[in-house]
Design an enzyme around this catalytic site. Structure first.
Site, PDB file in Angstrom:
ATOM      1  N   SER A 176       0.845  -1.044   0.025  1.00 35.60           N
ATOM      2  CA  SER A 176       0.173   0.012  -0.001  1.00 35.60           C
ATOM      3  C   SER A 176       0.962   0.927  -0.001  1.00 35.60           C
ATOM      4  CB  SER A 176      -0.829  -0.124   1.332  1.00 35.60           C
ATOM      5  OG  SER A 176      -1.484   1.291   1.393  1.00 35.60           O
ATOM      6  N   TYR A 210      -1.443   0.483  11.081  1.00 33.19           N
ATOM      7  CA  TYR A 210      -1.851   0.072   9.653  1.00 33.19           C
ATOM      8  C   TYR A 210      -0.711   0.350   8.751  1.00 33.19           C
ATOM      9  CZ  TYR A 210      -3.666  -0.688   5.145  1.00 33.19           C
ATOM     10  OH  TYR A 210      -3.587  -1.060   3.768  1.00 33.19           O
TER      11      TYR A 210
HETATM   12  N1  LIG Z   1      -8.615  -0.348  -0.422  1.00 32.29           N
HETATM   13  C1  LIG Z   1      -7.610   0.488  -0.559  1.00 32.29           C
HETATM   14  O1  LIG Z   1      -7.616   1.762  -0.729  1.00 32.29           O
HETATM   15  C2  LIG Z   1      -6.245  -0.145  -0.678  1.00 32.29           C
HETATM   16  C3  LIG Z   1      -5.074   0.479  -0.816  1.00 32.29           C
HETATM   17  C4  LIG Z   1      -3.950   0.211  -0.704  1.00 32.29           C
HETATM   18  C5  LIG Z   1      -3.812  -1.649  -0.402  1.00 32.29           C
HETATM   19  N2  LIG Z   1      -4.874  -1.980  -0.038  1.00 32.29           N
HETATM   20  C6  LIG Z   1      -4.509  -3.500   0.547  1.00 32.29           C
HETATM   21  O2  LIG Z   1      -5.336  -4.227  -0.392  1.00 32.29           O
HETATM   22  C7  LIG Z   1      -5.572  -5.636   0.117  1.00 32.29           C
HETATM   23  C8  LIG Z   1      -7.288  -5.987  -0.088  1.00 32.29           C
HETATM   24  O3  LIG Z   1      -7.899  -4.896   0.566  1.00 32.29           O
HETATM   25  P1  LIG Z   1      -9.134  -4.571   0.086  1.00 32.29           P
HETATM   26  O4  LIG Z   1      -9.303  -2.838  -0.354  1.00 32.29           O
HETATM   27  O5  LIG Z   1      -9.821  -5.233  -1.213  1.00 32.29           O
HETATM   28  O6  LIG Z   1     -10.103  -4.648   1.200  1.00 32.29           O
HETATM   29  P2  LIG Z   1     -11.484  -5.642   1.579  1.00 32.29           P
HETATM   30  O7  LIG Z   1     -12.759  -5.210   0.284  1.00 32.29           O
HETATM   31  O8  LIG Z   1     -12.075  -5.290   3.028  1.00 32.29           O
HETATM   32  O9  LIG Z   1     -11.251  -6.982   1.102  1.00 32.29           O
HETATM   33  C9  LIG Z   1     -10.256  -7.554   2.123  1.00 32.29           C
HETATM   34  C10 LIG Z   1      -9.902  -9.277   1.946  1.00 32.29           C
HETATM   35  O10 LIG Z   1      -9.207  -9.771   2.950  1.00 32.29           O
HETATM   36  C11 LIG Z   1      -9.806 -10.951   3.812  1.00 32.29           C
HETATM   37  N3  LIG Z   1      -9.357 -11.140   4.958  1.00 32.29           N
HETATM   38  C12 LIG Z   1      -9.237 -10.173   5.801  1.00 32.29           C
HETATM   39  N4  LIG Z   1      -8.951 -10.707   7.038  1.00 32.29           N
HETATM   40  C13 LIG Z   1      -8.617 -11.751   6.685  1.00 32.29           C
HETATM   41  C14 LIG Z   1      -7.847 -12.901   7.447  1.00 32.29           C
HETATM   42  N5  LIG Z   1      -7.405 -12.819   8.571  1.00 32.29           N
HETATM   43  N6  LIG Z   1      -7.536 -14.217   6.708  1.00 32.29           N
HETATM   44  C15 LIG Z   1      -7.920 -14.184   5.671  1.00 32.29           C
HETATM   45  N7  LIG Z   1      -8.539 -13.103   4.879  1.00 32.29           N
HETATM   46  C16 LIG Z   1      -8.641 -12.049   5.428  1.00 32.29           C
HETATM   47  C17 LIG Z   1     -11.587 -10.389   3.499  1.00 32.29           C
HETATM   48  O11 LIG Z   1     -12.137 -11.880   3.492  1.00 32.29           O
HETATM   49  P3  LIG Z   1     -12.939 -12.269   4.664  1.00 32.29           P
HETATM   50  O12 LIG Z   1     -13.468 -11.262   5.629  1.00 32.29           O
HETATM   51  O13 LIG Z   1     -14.093 -13.212   4.025  1.00 32.29           O
HETATM   52  O14 LIG Z   1     -11.659 -13.142   5.518  1.00 32.29           O
HETATM   53  C18 LIG Z   1     -11.409  -9.856   1.982  1.00 32.29           C
HETATM   54  O15 LIG Z   1     -11.674 -10.759   1.095  1.00 32.29           O
HETATM   55  C19 LIG Z   1      -5.233  -5.411   1.622  1.00 32.29           C
HETATM   56  O16 LIG Z   1      -3.802  -5.947   2.004  1.00 32.29           O
HETATM   57  C20 LIG Z   1      -5.224  -3.908   1.950  1.00 32.29           C
HETATM   58  O17 LIG Z   1      -4.310  -3.637   2.789  1.00 32.29           O
HETATM   59  C21 LIG Z   1      -6.190  -1.755  -0.076  1.00 32.29           C
END
Ligand SMILES: NC(=O)c1ccc[n+]([C@@H]2O[C@H](COP(=O)([O-])OP(=O)(O)OC[C@H]3O[C@@H](n4cnc5c(N)ncnc54)[C@H](OP(=O)(O)O)[C@@H]3O)[C@@H](O)[C@H]2O)c1
Length: 259
Positions: free
Chosen positions: A145, A158
């Site tokens: 990120s 975070y």
């Molecule tokens: N959104 C942004 O702006 C952004 C920016 C930069 C980086 N990121 C990164 O991108 C990645 C995905 O995030 P997202 O934005 O797609 O968020 P999201 O929509 O909340 O999705 C997060 C995913 O991670 C899974 N998850 C969470 N905790 C888990 C655990 N303990 N074990 C297994 N699965 C787990 C959730 O599934 P379950 O709840 O079903 O387990 C869900 O499928 C993350 O690493 C985040 O830090 C996001």
């Protein structure tokens, strides 16, 4: 041209929502067979059915909490024995829990972020790298990120977890140099997903405000970048790629409503 990953086995963590779900769909369109992990099994089963119907690839699922080292070990052994060692692992599962100063924060929130974002990447990497090394090929993609490059107020832990992902990506690459196994980082800026909904415990108004007027990236944009990274030839490694929406210049510079 047939994508290089066609017919390969790709494991994606955090596949039930947002970026992970989009990556799963994108890699299936590239012809990769999938193993999808997350904690919400019903969502996983539904997604697997949809992807198989749309693309014809095989999709296996595992209800896995990546922060549970025993669960990751057991489920990874099951994958390796029953399907084979993945060619590709995408460490995408991640979470932010609240926003608080170090002096006021909730320690459980720290544990959830560090256990999922840092230890989760380590447990999954540790589980699959030996089988990749034995075969002499493999690719791990860690979703970092921009919060792993720049900190913001009350984002301390975070951000620390995502700084750690960058260190793990770079460190793994050094450890694997010459082995045929590559590790790449994909580092997104603002992406509209369920991330802020989770971060703010379902407070829709706060979650909406994060993306309001910003024309943020869609999860599919990040998935396209991952597809590019994993389809590069074996002599090439995209070590890290930062992806912003065009409205974003840094963690601290986001244009809203075009101004
Ligand atoms: N959104 C942004 O702006 C952004 C920016 C930069 C980086 N990121 C990164 O991108 C990645 C995905 O995030 P997202 O934005 O797609 O968020 P999201 O929509 O909340 O999705 C997060 C995913 O991670 C899974 N998850 C969470 N905790 C888990 C655990 N303990 N074990 C297994 N699965 C787990 C959730 O599934 P379950 O709840 O079903 O387990 C869900 O499928 C993350 O690493 C985040 O830090 C996001």
């Amino acid at each position: 041209m047939t994508p290089r990953v066609a017919g390969q086995l790709a494991l994606v963590t955090g596949a039930t929502a947002g970026i992970g779900k989009a990556i799963a769909r994108r890699l299936a369109r590239d012809g990769a067979n999938l193993v999808l992990w997350a904690r919400r099994s019903r969502r996983l089963a539904r997604l697997a059915e949809e992807i198989t119907a749309e693309t014809g690839v095989t999709v296996d699922t595992g209800t896995v909490d990546v922060s549970d080292s025993d669960g990751v070990r057991a489920e990874s052994e099951h994958v390796i024995e029953s399907i084979g060692a993945p060619d590709l692992v995408v460490n995408n599962a991640g979470v932010a829990v609240g926003m608080a100063s170090v002096q006021e924060a909730d320690i459980d929130a720290w544990n959830r972020m560090i256990d999922t974002n840092v230890k989760g990447v380590l447990f999954v990497s540790r589980a699959f790298l030996p089988a990749m090394l034995a075969r002499g090929s493999g690719h791990v993609v860690n979703i970092g990120s921009i919060a792993g490059r720049q900190v913001y107020p009350r984002g301390n832990v975070y951000c620390a977890s995502k700084y750690a992902v960058r260190a793990i990506t770079e460190g793994s690459n050094l450890d694997l140099l010459g082995s045929g196994v590559r590790v790449s980082g994909v580092t997104p800026g603002l992406v509209e997903t369920e991330f802020s909904h989770v971060r703010f415990g379902g407070d829709e108004e706060r979650a909406r405000a994060v993306y309001e007027g910003a024309n943020a990236l869609r999860p599919e944009d990040v998935a396209d970048v991952v597809s590019f990274v994993v389809n590069t030839p074996p002599h090439m490694n995209v070590a890290d790629v930062v992806v912003f929406p065009s409205s974003q210049g840094s963690m601290h510079h986001i244009l809203r409503d075009g101004g």
